[in-house]
Design a protein around this motif. Structure first.
Motif, PDB file in Angstrom:
ATOM      1  N   GLY A  93      -5.014 -12.931 -10.041  1.00  0.00           N
ATOM      2  CA  GLY A  93      -4.499 -14.221 -10.477  1.00  0.00           C
ATOM      3  C   GLY A  93      -5.346 -15.360  -9.937  1.00  0.00           C
ATOM      4  O   GLY A  93      -6.156 -15.188  -9.022  1.00  0.00           O
ATOM      5  N   VAL A  94      -5.153 -16.535 -10.517  1.00  0.00           N
ATOM      6  CA  VAL A  94      -5.880 -17.728 -10.096  1.00  0.00           C
ATOM      7  C   VAL A  94      -4.919 -18.651  -9.367  1.00  0.00           C
ATOM      8  O   VAL A  94      -3.820 -18.915  -9.870  1.00  0.00           O
ATOM      9  CB  VAL A  94      -6.510 -18.440 -11.311  1.00  0.00           C
ATOM     10  CG1 VAL A  94      -7.231 -19.706 -10.879  1.00  0.00           C
ATOM     11  CG2 VAL A  94      -7.481 -17.500 -12.028  1.00  0.00           C
ATOM     12  N   PRO A  95      -5.290 -19.138  -8.171  1.00  0.00           N
ATOM     13  CA  PRO A  95      -6.561 -18.920  -7.478  1.00  0.00           C
ATOM     14  C   PRO A  95      -6.660 -17.510  -6.900  1.00  0.00           C
ATOM     15  O   PRO A  95      -5.650 -16.868  -6.622  1.00  0.00           O
ATOM     16  CB  PRO A  95      -6.538 -19.966  -6.369  1.00  0.00           C
ATOM     17  CG  PRO A  95      -5.082 -20.162  -6.082  1.00  0.00           C
ATOM     18  CD  PRO A  95      -4.392 -20.040  -7.411  1.00  0.00           C
ATOM     19  N   TYR A  96      -7.883 -17.032  -6.721  1.00  0.00           N
ATOM     20  CA  TYR A  96      -8.088 -15.703  -6.179  1.00  0.00           C
ATOM     21  C   TYR A  96      -7.527 -15.620  -4.757  1.00  0.00           C
ATOM     22  O   TYR A  96      -7.525 -16.609  -4.013  1.00  0.00           O
ATOM     23  CB  TYR A  96      -9.572 -15.357  -6.153  1.00  0.00           C
ATOM     24  CG  TYR A  96     -10.222 -15.225  -7.507  1.00  0.00           C
ATOM     25  CD1 TYR A  96      -9.460 -14.980  -8.655  1.00  0.00           C
ATOM     26  CD2 TYR A  96     -11.601 -15.341  -7.652  1.00  0.00           C
ATOM     27  CE1 TYR A  96     -10.065 -14.851  -9.893  1.00  0.00           C
ATOM     28  CE2 TYR A  96     -12.213 -15.216  -8.898  1.00  0.00           C
ATOM     29  CZ  TYR A  96     -11.432 -14.980 -10.011  1.00  0.00           C
ATOM     30  OH  TYR A  96     -12.019 -14.854 -11.245  1.00  0.00           O
ATOM     31  N   PRO A  97      -7.066 -14.434  -4.366  1.00  0.00           N
ATOM     32  CA  PRO A  97      -6.531 -14.294  -3.006  1.00  0.00           C
ATOM     33  C   PRO A  97      -7.607 -14.480  -1.943  1.00  0.00           C
ATOM     34  O   PRO A  97      -8.778 -14.140  -2.150  1.00  0.00           O
ATOM     35  CB  PRO A  97      -5.983 -12.861  -3.003  1.00  0.00           C
ATOM     36  CG  PRO A  97      -6.718 -12.153  -4.092  1.00  0.00           C
ATOM     37  CD  PRO A  97      -6.990 -13.186  -5.140  1.00  0.00           C
ATOM     38  N   THR A  98      -7.199 -15.019  -0.805  1.00  0.00           N
ATOM     39  CA  THR A  98      -8.084 -15.224   0.334  1.00  0.00           C
ATOM     40  C   THR A  98      -7.524 -14.490   1.539  1.00  0.00           C
ATOM     41  O   THR A  98      -6.330 -14.617   1.847  1.00  0.00           O
ATOM     42  CB  THR A  98      -8.219 -16.722   0.656  1.00  0.00           C
ATOM     43  OG1 THR A  98      -8.789 -17.397  -0.467  1.00  0.00           O
ATOM     44  CG2 THR A  98      -9.096 -16.948   1.869  1.00  0.00           C
ATOM     45  N   PHE A  99      -8.364 -13.723   2.222  1.00  0.00           N
ATOM     46  CA  PHE A  99      -7.939 -12.986   3.409  1.00  0.00           C
ATOM     47  C   PHE A  99      -9.175 -12.684   4.251  1.00  0.00           C
ATOM     48  O   PHE A  99     -10.314 -12.885   3.805  1.00  0.00           O
ATOM     49  CB  PHE A  99      -7.207 -11.696   3.035  1.00  0.00           C
ATOM     50  CG  PHE A  99      -7.900 -10.880   1.979  1.00  0.00           C
ATOM     51  CD1 PHE A  99      -8.929 -10.010   2.298  1.00  0.00           C
ATOM     52  CD2 PHE A  99      -7.536 -11.005   0.646  1.00  0.00           C
ATOM     53  CE1 PHE A  99      -9.586  -9.277   1.324  1.00  0.00           C
ATOM     54  CE2 PHE A  99      -8.188 -10.268  -0.344  1.00  0.00           C
ATOM     55  CZ  PHE A  99      -9.214  -9.404   0.001  1.00  0.00           C
ATOM     56  N   SER A 100      -8.961 -12.170   5.445  1.00  0.00           N
ATOM     57  CA  SER A 100     -10.082 -11.935   6.358  1.00  0.00           C
ATOM     58  C   SER A 100     -10.691 -10.566   6.152  1.00  0.00           C
ATOM     59  O   SER A 100     -10.089  -9.677   5.540  1.00  0.00           O
ATOM     60  CB  SER A 100      -9.622 -12.081   7.806  1.00  0.00           C
ATOM     61  OG  SER A 100      -8.902 -10.928   8.207  1.00  0.00           O
ATOM     62  N   GLU A 101     -11.875 -10.368   6.701  1.00  0.00           N
ATOM     63  CA  GLU A 101     -12.586  -9.105   6.593  1.00  0.00           C
ATOM     64  C   GLU A 101     -11.923  -7.989   7.395  1.00  0.00           C
ATOM     65  O   GLU A 101     -12.330  -6.830   7.299  1.00  0.00           O
ATOM     66  CB  GLU A 101     -14.024  -9.286   7.071  1.00  0.00           C
ATOM     67  CG  GLU A 101     -14.144  -9.719   8.515  1.00  0.00           C
ATOM     68  CD  GLU A 101     -15.582  -9.967   8.933  1.00  0.00           C
ATOM     69  OE1 GLU A 101     -16.486  -9.862   8.067  1.00  0.00           O
ATOM     70  OE2 GLU A 101     -15.803 -10.265  10.114  1.00  0.00           O
ATOM     71  N   LEU A 102     -10.869  -8.301   8.141  1.00  0.00           N
ATOM     72  CA  LEU A 102     -10.122  -7.296   8.890  1.00  0.00           C
ATOM     73  C   LEU A 102      -9.004  -6.675   8.060  1.00  0.00           C
ATOM     74  O   LEU A 102      -8.340  -5.744   8.515  1.00  0.00           O
ATOM     75  CB  LEU A 102      -9.507  -7.934  10.151  1.00  0.00           C
ATOM     76  CG  LEU A 102     -10.471  -8.552  11.162  1.00  0.00           C
ATOM     77  CD1 LEU A 102      -9.697  -9.371  12.196  1.00  0.00           C
ATOM     78  CD2 LEU A 102     -11.296  -7.468  11.840  1.00  0.00           C
ATOM     79  N   THR A 103      -8.818  -7.168   6.854  1.00  0.00           N
ATOM     80  CA  THR A 103      -7.642  -6.826   6.049  1.00  0.00           C
ATOM     81  C   THR A 103      -7.910  -5.622   5.163  1.00  0.00           C
ATOM     82  O   THR A 103      -8.828  -5.638   4.341  1.00  0.00           O
ATOM     83  CB  THR A 103      -7.234  -8.032   5.176  1.00  0.00           C
ATOM     84  OG1 THR A 103      -7.112  -9.196   5.995  1.00  0.00           O
ATOM     85  CG2 THR A 103      -5.916  -7.761   4.469  1.00  0.00           C
ATOM     86  N   SER A 104      -7.102  -4.590   5.300  1.00  0.00           N
ATOM     87  CA  SER A 104      -7.199  -3.435   4.407  1.00  0.00           C
ATOM     88  C   SER A 104      -6.365  -3.688   3.154  1.00  0.00           C
ATOM     89  O   SER A 104      -5.643  -4.683   3.050  1.00  0.00           O
ATOM     90  CB  SER A 104      -6.752  -2.159   5.124  1.00  0.00           C
ATOM     91  OG  SER A 104      -5.374  -2.221   5.456  1.00  0.00           O
ATOM     92  N   TRP A 105      -6.448  -2.781   2.201  1.00  0.00           N
ATOM     93  CA  TRP A 105      -5.829  -2.945   0.887  1.00  0.00           C
ATOM     94  C   TRP A 105      -4.326  -3.184   1.002  1.00  0.00           C
ATOM     95  O   TRP A 105      -3.596  -2.398   1.588  1.00  0.00           O
ATOM     96  CB  TRP A 105      -6.122  -1.717   0.029  1.00  0.00           C
ATOM     97  CG  TRP A 105      -5.445  -1.637  -1.293  1.00  0.00           C
ATOM     98  CD1 TRP A 105      -4.657  -0.629  -1.745  1.00  0.00           C
ATOM     99  CD2 TRP A 105      -5.513  -2.584  -2.370  1.00  0.00           C
ATOM    100  NE1 TRP A 105      -4.223  -0.873  -3.024  1.00  0.00           N
ATOM    101  CE2 TRP A 105      -4.744  -2.077  -3.435  1.00  0.00           C
ATOM    102  CE3 TRP A 105      -6.153  -3.819  -2.529  1.00  0.00           C
ATOM    103  CZ2 TRP A 105      -4.589  -2.743  -4.644  1.00  0.00           C
ATOM    104  CZ3 TRP A 105      -5.999  -4.497  -3.731  1.00  0.00           C
ATOM    105  CH2 TRP A 105      -5.229  -3.959  -4.768  1.00  0.00           C
ATOM    106  N   GLU A 106      -3.874  -4.334   0.477  1.00  0.00           N
ATOM    107  CA  GLU A 106      -2.462  -4.707   0.334  1.00  0.00           C
ATOM    108  C   GLU A 106      -1.745  -4.892   1.673  1.00  0.00           C
ATOM    109  O   GLU A 106      -0.512  -4.882   1.725  1.00  0.00           O
ATOM    110  CB  GLU A 106      -1.719  -3.701  -0.547  1.00  0.00           C
ATOM    111  CG  GLU A 106      -2.274  -3.636  -1.955  1.00  0.00           C
ATOM    112  CD  GLU A 106      -1.483  -2.789  -2.904  1.00  0.00           C
ATOM    113  OE1 GLU A 106      -1.290  -3.199  -4.071  1.00  0.00           O
ATOM    114  OE2 GLU A 106      -1.052  -1.696  -2.502  1.00  0.00           O
ATOM    115  N   SER A 107      -2.493  -5.094   2.740  1.00  0.00           N
ATOM    116  CA  SER A 107      -1.871  -5.228   4.062  1.00  0.00           C
ATOM    117  C   SER A 107      -1.841  -6.680   4.509  1.00  0.00           C
ATOM    118  O   SER A 107      -2.565  -7.536   3.973  1.00  0.00           O
ATOM    119  CB  SER A 107      -2.641  -4.391   5.084  1.00  0.00           C
ATOM    120  OG  SER A 107      -3.918  -4.960   5.332  1.00  0.00           O
TER     121      SER A 107
END
Length: 782
Positions: A93-107
């Motif tokens: 979806g827009v805006p695209y999700p933002t998360f850190s490089e420590l984040t695994s899938w859907e966590s």
């Protein structure tokens, strides 16, 4: 999905934004979590460096899954050093999700939660990544192990003894199974849960929704996410689970103890819960999330609805702040909005992009909902019950459509229920009467110009419908123990094959929705034998649906495949067939379905219909004209005025005239007073054209598109009169006021007496919830 991602460039440009790990975030990888059965699970524990030095414990936000918590950009375990692979495949979806490089899938994102004053624990479940134990999917055994790990975390010196659960999809499902396990609330570290879009009944939600086998997603899920995370062989997995996910439904086709083990006993959950029940995940998690909110015993529970992108919404600042306030309140004892916040966050959309309203409500479904009955009729969906009416369609590529136009602004929020009376009948190509029917149902929104309005859907789909549902009629029995007036749950454990001539009532609850319709916009109900708006990877096994294909000579007709009735007025089995709105269903010779008839760029000619014309089959247009195609390719026209007998012909009799309309009330209503025979010379036979004549000249005409413009029509006895083709891909019935009413046309004639149609049959009704504004009581036919 992969081909779309390659064509769009998403494979190389993942639809998300990565942030560097926060400088205050410390991670202890592969922390062993011992299980009483002798094996250990592994967890990644993210803590604040500053608070570690201070020596104080934190409350814990925790998640658990089967996807391997090592697959993060920070550990260089993801493609090209970027985000998890799903962001390269699944539209976001827009805006695209933002998360850190420590984040695994859907966590949960460690950056956010460590900065918010929490320790984050990301746990691998048994048999996956580097964990011991037997690998399973969605089971009570996994729930027991997860609950044991929660209690272990609660006893650690870096935890305050308070744990809250959070995560998306599988990370939501695992929460439900952990929450029902046997620790008393007072003695447990588990204080609250936030399941963000998770199914709660694997059989009813994804493996066999409505009794229809759904192997598409399970195959995708197994090959892209489950199998790669196993730390044991596939043979060992099969020994634990009886088979791999896509094959489970063949081993356990009915609801049995195997599937019962994968259905959450929701009434046993009594801890505070904030559940996300989106309107954009019909094929996977919508049912389960709304079921959870309805059935858990928690006195403190909230429902968060939306129709955005699943991951965009989860990682959005507003959603994360809401979840943080929830955790603060129940894990830290903070005084905040969750002391007084109404329990339902309701988002109403007008389209994929337009959010009409966001407000907080006191319950779901809304107590003030006014349920309206819209009856299925020849005119579409109408508040008034119609005269008796029957409708049928092809069993493989057929559909029936019913429209309703809103005369004032209306919000449709809640659950829609469809009730039909159905019968399966044999055909000339399938002489044995089918003993089952699969119904695919969708509700579309139409703008004021009659164009479809699309919404966000499951797994990144961006052209979804308002709502949808499925039913295998042989599995129609309702489980009254878990059903309500507004949500009918199929039992799934009993097969009731249809008998020849048997008519049965069925009820289908469609996925909940909150959709706004402006005055002049419409709603279209589609009942079909195939998926008219398919969701990629969520394919269904519709092979048991059988249809009427190929040439159907009038003399050999056995009757169409699908019938819908108004049971209140129906008194017996039909003997003579009936009107049809089906296409011929042949992908190469004929139309896939009747939607082709309203596509102006579609060439409306095919081998099947040319063969039918060359057989001399009679057809009838809206004015009462009977059409015959001669063996030499000449299209012969002959017609009769209302009240007059048909022209003498050895090929037909007035008692068994085929009809396009199925309604003598319209037939011949506007026919001119005089007619004469017309010959049409063709270089390449058109699909079908007919027009009445008056005083030797055409007064109206209708021509369906041909493959070639190389043909012309002349009017005998009228020198110089040439009728040019009018390439109109739909039939128009003109009222005395000359208002065109678009109707679907049957191109395969049925053998029946016109008098038979004077009864007609009602197809049923759709129950539509509306809130705030009264449902209009008038309709306009498009």
């Amino acid at each position: 999905m992969l081909s779309r991602a390659i064509r769009s460039g998403q494979v190389l440009s993942p639809q998300c934004r990565l942030e560097a790990a926060g400088p205050d975030v410390h991670c202890d990888y592969d922390v062993a979590v011992p299980m009483k059965e002798g094996y250990s699970l592994t967890a990644n524990v993210f803590r604040s460096r500053a608070r570690m030095q201070a020596g104080g414990p934190d409350p814990v936000v925790m998640c658990a899954h089967i996807y391997d918590n090592h697959i993060t950009p920070a550990l260089n375990r993801t493609p090209l050093g970027g985000p998890p692979q799903q962001y390269r495949l699944i539209p976001q979806g827009v805006p695209y999700p933002t998360f850190s490089e420590l984040t695994s899938w859907e966590s949960p994102d460690p950056n956010f939660w460590v900065a918010a004053g929490y320790t984050l624990v990301n746990l691998n479940l048994p048999g996956y990544a580097n964990c011991g134990g037997a690998a399973r999917i969605i089971s009570t055994k996994q729930g027991r192990d997860y609950r044991e790990a929660i209690e272990w975390v609660g006893r650690q010196d870096w935890c305050t003894g308070s744990v809250g659960l959070l995560g998306v999809s599988y990370l939501a499902i695992s929460q439900y199974f952990a929450a029902v396990e046997g620790f008393s609330k007072e003695a447990s570290a588990l204080k609250c849960m936030v399941p963000w879009e998770g199914l709660t009944d694997m059989y009813r939600d994804v493996a066999c929704p409505g009794g229809v086998n759904g192997t598409g997603f399970l195959n995708f899920w197994w090959n892209t996410e489950v199998k790669e995370a196993l730390n044991q062989s596939v043979a060992e997995f099969i020994a634990n689970e009886d088979d791999i996910p896509p094959e489970l439904i063949s081993k356990h086709p009915l609801m049995d103890q195997y599937w019962a083990d994968k259905a959450v006993q929701l009434e046993r959950i009594d801890i505070p819960m904030l559940v996300c029940g989106s309107f954009s995940d019909h094929e996977l998690h919508t049912r389960g999330s709304h079921r959870a909110y309805s059935r858990v015993s928690s006195k403190k529970k909230w429902l968060y609805t939306h129709r955005g992108g699943k991951w965009s919404e989860f990682y959005s600042p507003s959603a994360q702040e809401l979840v943080k306030d929830f955790m603060d309140h129940f894990l830290k004892g903070a005084s905040n909005r969750f002391e007084f916040l109404p329990p339902v966050r309701l988002e109403i959309r007008s389209s994929r992009e337009e959010v009409r309203d966001v407000r907080w409500e006191n319950e779901w479904p809304l107590a003030r909902t006014a349920y309206k009955f819209l009856h299925l009729s020849e005119q579409g969906l109408a508040p008034e019950a119609p005269a008796e009416y029957e409708l049928c369609y092809d069993g493989q590529q057929g559909k029936a459509e019913f429209e309703y136009t809103f005369t004032q602004d209306t919000e449709v929020s809640g659950f829609m229920n469809l009730r039909l009376w159905v019968e399966a009948r044999p055909s000339s190509t399938h002489p044995a009467c089918p003993d089952d029917i699969i119904l695919c149902v969708v509700v579309d929104k139409l703008d004021s110009d009659g164009q479809q309005v699309r919404f966000n859907g499951t797994v990144g789909i961006q052209d979804d419908v308002v709502s949808r549902g499925y039913l295998r009629v042989s599995r129609r029995e309702i489980d009254e123990s878990i059903s309500t007036d507004w949500w009918k749950e199929p039992k799934g454990s009993l097969v009731q094959p249809l008998k020849s001539g048997e008519i049965v009532p069925v009820e289908i609850t469609l996925c909940p929705t909150a959709t706004f319709f402006r005055a002049g916009e419409g709603m279209r109900l589609v009942v079909s034998s195939y998926e008219t708006c398919p969701s990629p990877i969520f394919t269904k096994d519709l092979s048991s649906n059988r249809g009427l294909h190929g040439r159907r000579p009038v003399a050999q007709l056995k009757g169409p495949e699908r019938f819908f009735y108004d049971k209140a007025s129906y008194t017996g089995t039909h003997k003579h067939g009936g009107p049809s709105v089906m296409g011929n269903g042949l992908p190469k010779q004929g139309y896939e379905d009747l939607s082709e008839l309203v596509r102006r760029d579609h060439v409306q000619d095919d081998e099947l219909h040319r063969q039918q014309r060359l057989q001399g089959a009679y057809m009838q247009d809206e004015y009462g004209n009977f059409v015959q195609v001669a063996d030499d390719g000449r299209v012969m026209k002959e017609a009769s005025s209302p009240g007059q007998g048909a022209r003498a012909s050895a090929a037909h009799h007035s008692a068994e005239l085929p009809t396009l309309l199925g309604s003598p009330r319209r037939r011949g209503a506007n026919a001119p007073a005089q007619f004469q025979q017309v010959e049409v010379s063709v270089k390449q036979a058109p699909q079908y054209e007919a027009w009445p004549m008056a005083s030797g000249h055409p007064v109206a005409h209708k021509v369906l598109r041909t493959e070639s413009a190389g043909w012309s029509a002349s009017v005998p006895g009228v020198p110089g009169a040439v009728v040019s083709p009018q390439l109109t891909p739909q039939v128009q019935y003109r009222t005395p006021a000359q208002q065109p009413l678009s109707r679907t046309v049957q191109h395969i004639p049925t053998a029946t007496s016109p008098a038979w149609y004077s009864a007609g049959y009602s197809a049923g009704y759709v129950q539509v919830p509306s809130a705030h504004m009264p449902m209009p009581v008038t309709t306009a036919m498009r």
